[in-house]
Design an enzyme around this catalytic site. Structure first.
Site, mmCIF file in Angstrom:
data_model
loop_
_atom_site.group_PDB
_atom_site.id
_atom_site.type_symbol
_atom_site.label_atom_id
_atom_site.label_comp_id
_atom_site.label_asym_id
_atom_site.label_seq_id
_atom_site.Cartn_x
_atom_site.Cartn_y
_atom_site.Cartn_z
ATOM 1 N N PHE A 257 0.803 -1.234 0.000
ATOM 2 C CA PHE A 257 0.000 0.000 0.000
ATOM 3 C C PHE A 257 0.828 1.273 0.000
ATOM 4 O O PHE A 257 0.314 2.356 -0.250
ATOM 5 C CB PHE A 257 -0.943 0.008 1.225
ATOM 6 C CG PHE A 257 -0.251 0.371 2.517
ATOM 7 C CD1 PHE A 257 -0.024 1.706 2.856
ATOM 8 C CD2 PHE A 257 0.195 -0.609 3.400
ATOM 9 C CE1 PHE A 257 0.629 2.046 4.032
ATOM 10 C CE2 PHE A 257 0.860 -0.273 4.567
ATOM 11 C CZ PHE A 257 1.071 1.059 4.884
ATOM 12 N N LYS B 49 -1.827 -7.073 -9.336
ATOM 13 C CA LYS B 49 -2.789 -6.884 -8.247
ATOM 14 C C LYS B 49 -2.332 -5.710 -7.397
ATOM 15 O O LYS B 49 -1.355 -5.822 -6.641
ATOM 16 C CB LYS B 49 -2.896 -8.128 -7.363
ATOM 17 C CG LYS B 49 -4.080 -8.024 -6.425
ATOM 18 C CD LYS B 49 -4.035 -9.007 -5.280
ATOM 19 C CE LYS B 49 -3.231 -8.514 -4.117
ATOM 20 N NZ LYS B 49 -3.700 -7.248 -3.499
ATOM 21 N N GLU C 152 -5.129 -3.644 -2.038
ATOM 22 C CA GLU C 152 -6.570 -3.385 -1.860
ATOM 23 C C GLU C 152 -6.816 -2.159 -0.979
ATOM 24 O O GLU C 152 -7.946 -1.699 -0.843
ATOM 25 C CB GLU C 152 -7.294 -4.621 -1.309
ATOM 26 C CG GLU C 152 -6.875 -5.084 0.085
ATOM 27 C CD GLU C 152 -5.643 -5.985 0.081
ATOM 28 O OE1 GLU C 152 -4.697 -5.723 -0.673
ATOM 29 O OE2 GLU C 152 -5.635 -6.951 0.868
ATOM 30 N N SER D 126 5.010 -7.420 3.122
ATOM 31 C CA SER D 126 5.623 -7.842 4.383
ATOM 32 C C SER D 126 6.362 -9.172 4.208
ATOM 33 O O SER D 126 6.045 -9.962 3.308
ATOM 34 C CB SER D 126 4.540 -7.972 5.458
ATOM 35 O OG SER D 126 3.587 -8.910 5.020
ATOM 36 N N CYS E 24 9.602 1.390 3.246
ATOM 37 C CA CYS E 24 10.489 0.265 3.569
ATOM 38 C C CYS E 24 11.908 0.759 3.793
ATOM 39 O O CYS E 24 12.747 0.041 4.319
ATOM 40 C CB CYS E 24 10.460 -0.776 2.473
ATOM 41 S SG CYS E 24 11.235 -0.201 0.978
ATOM 42 N N GLU F 85 9.350 -4.520 12.797
ATOM 43 C CA GLU F 85 9.019 -3.359 11.963
ATOM 44 C C GLU F 85 7.751 -2.705 12.516
ATOM 45 O O GLU F 85 6.767 -3.395 12.796
ATOM 46 C CB GLU F 85 8.765 -3.832 10.526
ATOM 47 C CG GLU F 85 8.416 -2.706 9.579
ATOM 48 C CD GLU F 85 8.140 -3.195 8.167
ATOM 49 O OE1 GLU F 85 7.246 -4.044 7.982
ATOM 50 O OE2 GLU F 85 8.810 -2.714 7.241
HETATM 51 P P1 NAD Z 1 1.211 -6.869 2.987
HETATM 52 O O1 NAD Z 1 2.206 -7.961 3.034
HETATM 53 O O2 NAD Z 1 0.107 -6.851 3.957
HETATM 54 O O3 NAD Z 1 0.513 -6.838 1.537
HETATM 55 C C1 NAD Z 1 1.283 -6.850 0.356
HETATM 56 C C2 NAD Z 1 0.468 -7.517 -0.745
HETATM 57 O O4 NAD Z 1 0.228 -8.879 -0.393
HETATM 58 C C3 NAD Z 1 -0.901 -6.860 -0.932
HETATM 59 O O5 NAD Z 1 -1.166 -6.747 -2.307
HETATM 60 C C4 NAD Z 1 -1.847 -7.830 -0.235
HETATM 61 O O6 NAD Z 1 -3.118 -7.855 -0.827
HETATM 62 C C5 NAD Z 1 -1.157 -9.169 -0.414
HETATM 63 N N1 NAD Z 1 -1.454 -10.115 0.676
HETATM 64 C C6 NAD Z 1 -1.747 -9.808 1.973
HETATM 65 N N2 NAD Z 1 -1.925 -10.951 2.693
HETATM 66 C C7 NAD Z 1 -1.748 -11.983 1.838
HETATM 67 C C8 NAD Z 1 -1.786 -13.412 1.987
HETATM 68 N N3 NAD Z 1 -2.046 -14.001 3.149
HETATM 69 N N4 NAD Z 1 -1.530 -14.165 0.896
HETATM 70 C C9 NAD Z 1 -1.250 -13.586 -0.288
HETATM 71 N N5 NAD Z 1 -1.198 -12.248 -0.496
HETATM 72 C C10 NAD Z 1 -1.430 -11.445 0.560
HETATM 73 O O7 NAD Z 1 2.054 -5.489 3.016
HETATM 74 P P2 NAD Z 1 1.486 -3.998 3.120
HETATM 75 O O8 NAD Z 1 0.979 -3.766 4.497
HETATM 76 O O9 NAD Z 1 0.624 -3.684 1.958
HETATM 77 O O10 NAD Z 1 2.841 -3.182 2.918
HETATM 78 C C11 NAD Z 1 3.742 -2.903 3.958
HETATM 79 C C12 NAD Z 1 4.890 -3.884 3.959
HETATM 80 O O11 NAD Z 1 5.554 -3.848 2.702
HETATM 81 C C13 NAD Z 1 5.954 -3.502 4.984
HETATM 82 O O12 NAD Z 1 6.383 -4.673 5.627
HETATM 83 C C14 NAD Z 1 7.067 -2.892 4.130
HETATM 84 O O13 NAD Z 1 8.353 -2.969 4.692
HETATM 85 C C15 NAD Z 1 6.957 -3.717 2.902
HETATM 86 N N6 NAD Z 1 7.573 -3.036 1.756
HETATM 87 C C16 NAD Z 1 8.798 -3.487 1.374
HETATM 88 C C17 NAD Z 1 9.452 -2.863 0.335
HETATM 89 C C18 NAD Z 1 10.826 -3.330 -0.073
HETATM 90 O O14 NAD Z 1 11.370 -2.810 -1.041
HETATM 91 N N7 NAD Z 1 11.404 -4.291 0.639
HETATM 92 C C19 NAD Z 1 8.848 -1.784 -0.337
HETATM 93 C C20 NAD Z 1 7.578 -1.365 0.090
HETATM 94 C C21 NAD Z 1 6.956 -2.005 1.149
#
Ligand code: NAD
Length: 486
Positions: free
Chosen positions: A149, A173, A176, A226, A281, A383
């Site tokens: 997000f 995707k 959401e 994540s 991140c 985090e």
């Molecule tokens: P998230 O892991 O909750 O969601 C990321 C994506 O995964 C979304 O599109 C979500 O719909 C999907 N998702 C969620 N649960 C799922 C499941 N059980 N099975 C399959 N898909 C699933 O992450 P977020 O809250 O949207 O973003 C924040 C996280 O992203 C933080 O941990 C941040 O550090 C990380 N991030 C990392 C980088 C990087 O370059 N390493 C860059 C941006 C964000």
């Protein structure tokens, strides 16, 4: 309030699912969008469209494929301000940060326009008598792209332009939680005349991701989010022989040595720790300083953080906006409670911030600073992804390097020093994927790879740069000999 649509095979389609998620403007709490939680069937239709499109798309010349990207670059640049405002509106980062995001988004598009050179192979003549060796790069098919997000425009563009310029097709995707930005960008994509099915959006959550994982037609997945889900992507893709690059969570250190220029450090801390309300991140979340400067740095940092203007993301004066949702706010408040219980000193408390009467439903947390934090505390280990910083006292550079090494995450790490020996030692030894020297947010530009190490990254080819070209192409090695006709 906009009901979000999917974009499949070159057409906007209403989702067929019955389940929706509502999203709210994080600054005001007013409803903004209703996102379909699309089904596996809908996802499979998008994969099928992408697979059919691939057969024609891969045969266009790479220069022709890039012509579409040039048009997209032009139109996105024309819509720069509108797209930036959409990012601020739904994500909550201020306009300065949203514009910076859009710049990086377009920069990735521009780098991908160099695909006629980036995708070139290599040839060595005469590897044996009259035999030549050659490496050629070919597109592979349909790729899935799953994004978080916090960067609704930029993170998809770490992948989309490279994947299609190289001759692949994609199903994306969006998160959401922030679907509006990609709706706008795809309305622009709709105008550039790309063949149907080359790029598709399916909005939703776990089912969309699982359908991508399960489909034999998906050759690989680019994931950012994540670490828990990044690990799932890595494990499920490797079981099925798919490629994956899965970027995960972070806990980024800024190490401050005694010769650092403290005013510059404080300026960098403000943007790194509180830009995007700490939801980057690459946000610094642990500030580790040697005893000689710890107290002075703490005093200056707290004074400066107190003065940050917190407010509506779209207000041009705002220096820090809200966090993404009420759920995120509640979670972060819970972590602050844990910090207090575990014995850290809450030096600056942002919990009860009152921004204004009109914004009382927004998801605001003020800049928060814990001091006397030790590496075993939850606030140092996990985090937080919010505007909460832990200040740690270190004995020496070696002590800082040891803490960074022992941390499960290794995304970014920076040092502030004027001493070349410390800087070089840090560059060589810090256990993180992206290193900063007197830089608060060492996020690589589009022509360098982006990604961490340890539990911050699963895979071996990172986002952006030459790595992403490797990810989206199959390298074939040709050994050839021709016989002279008698
Ligand atoms: P998230 O892991 O909750 O969601 C990321 C994506 O995964 C979304 O599109 C979500 O719909 C999907 N998702 C969620 N649960 C799922 C499941 N059980 N099975 C399959 N898909 C699933 O992450 P977020 O809250 O949207 O973003 C924040 C996280 O992203 C933080 O941990 C941040 O550090 C990380 N991030 C990392 C980088 C990087 O370059 N390493 C860059 C941006 C964000």
């Amino acid at each position: 309030m906009e009901t979000i649509k999917n974009y499949i095979n070159g057409k906007w389609v209403d989702a067929e699912c019955t389940s929706y998620k509502e999203n709210f403007n994080p600054s005001t709490g007013v409803i903004l969008s209703k996102v379909p939680i699309s089904t596996k069937d809908e996802t499979n239709r998008a994969i099928e469209a992408a697979s059919t499109a691939y057969e024609r798309w891969k045969n266009l010349s790479v220069a022709t494929r890039c012509e579409y990207l040039f048009k997209l670059q032009h139109l996105m640049s024309e819509n720069f301000e509108d797209l930036s405002r959409t990012v601020s509106l739904e994500q909550g980062k201020n306009l300065v940060d949203a514009r910076a995001e859009l710049k990086r988004t377009i920069q990735n598009l521009e780098v991908a326009c160099g695909m006629p050179m980036l995708m070139q192979g290599e040839k060595l003549e005469g590897i044996a008598s009259e035999i030549d060796g050659e490496v050629i790069r070919q597109p592979m098919g349909v790729f899935g792209v799953i994004v978080p997000f916090n960067f609704p425009a930029m993170v998809p563009f770490w992948f989309l332009p490279y994947a299609i310029a190289a001759g692949n097709t994609i199903v994306l995707k969006p998160s959401e939680q922030v679907p509006l930005t990609m709706q706008k960008i795809f309305k622009i994509i709709d105008q550039i005349g790309l063949p149907d099915g080359v790029v598709n959006i399916v909005n939703g959550s776990i089912d969309v991701v699982d359908a991508m994982i399960e489909s034999p037609k998906i050759k690989g997945i680019s994931f950012v989010g994540s670490s828990k889900i990044a690990r799932k992507i890595a494990e499920e893709c490797s079981k099925r022989g798919k490629r994956y690059q899965a970027l995960g969570s972070a806990k980024n250190y800024i190490v401050v040595m005694k010769d650092a220029q403290l005013d510059k450090v404080v300026d960098s801390l403000l943007t790194s720790c509180y830009g995007c309300a700490g939801e980057r991140c690459m946000a610094a979340s642990v500030v580790a300083a040697v005893p000689e400067v710890y107290d002075e740095l703490k005093a200056q940092f707290v004074e400066a953080a107190k003065k940050l203007i917190v407010g509506d993301a779209l207000n041009p004066d705002t220096e820090m906006g809200p966090v993404i949702s009420q759920a995120a706010k509640d979670r972060i408040l819970g972590v602050i409670e844990t910090g207090i219980k575990e014995g850290a000193e809450l030096t600056l408390d942002g919990r009860d911030i009152v921004v204004s009467d009109e914004l009382k439903k927004g998801y605001f947390i003020g800049p928060t600073i814990f001091s006397n934090v030790t590496p075993d505390m939850t606030i140092a280990k996990e985090e937080i992804f919010g505007p909460v910083v832990s200040m740690v006292k270190i004995d020496s550079l070696d002590d800082a390097l040891e803490q960074i090494k022992n941390h499960k995450y290794g995304n970014g790490a920076s040092i502030f020093t004027q001493n070349g020996y410390y800087a070089r030692k840090f560059e060589m030894e810090a256990s993180a994927g992206m290193i900063g020297i007197n830089i608060g947010i060492p996020a690589p530009v589009a022509y360098f790879p982006f990604g961490g190490i340890k539990e911050s990254f699963f895979g071996d080819t990172k986002a952006q740069g030459k790595d992403v070209i490797n990810f989206f192409t199959e390298r074939k090695i040709v050994t050839a000999r021709f016989f002279k006709e008698d």
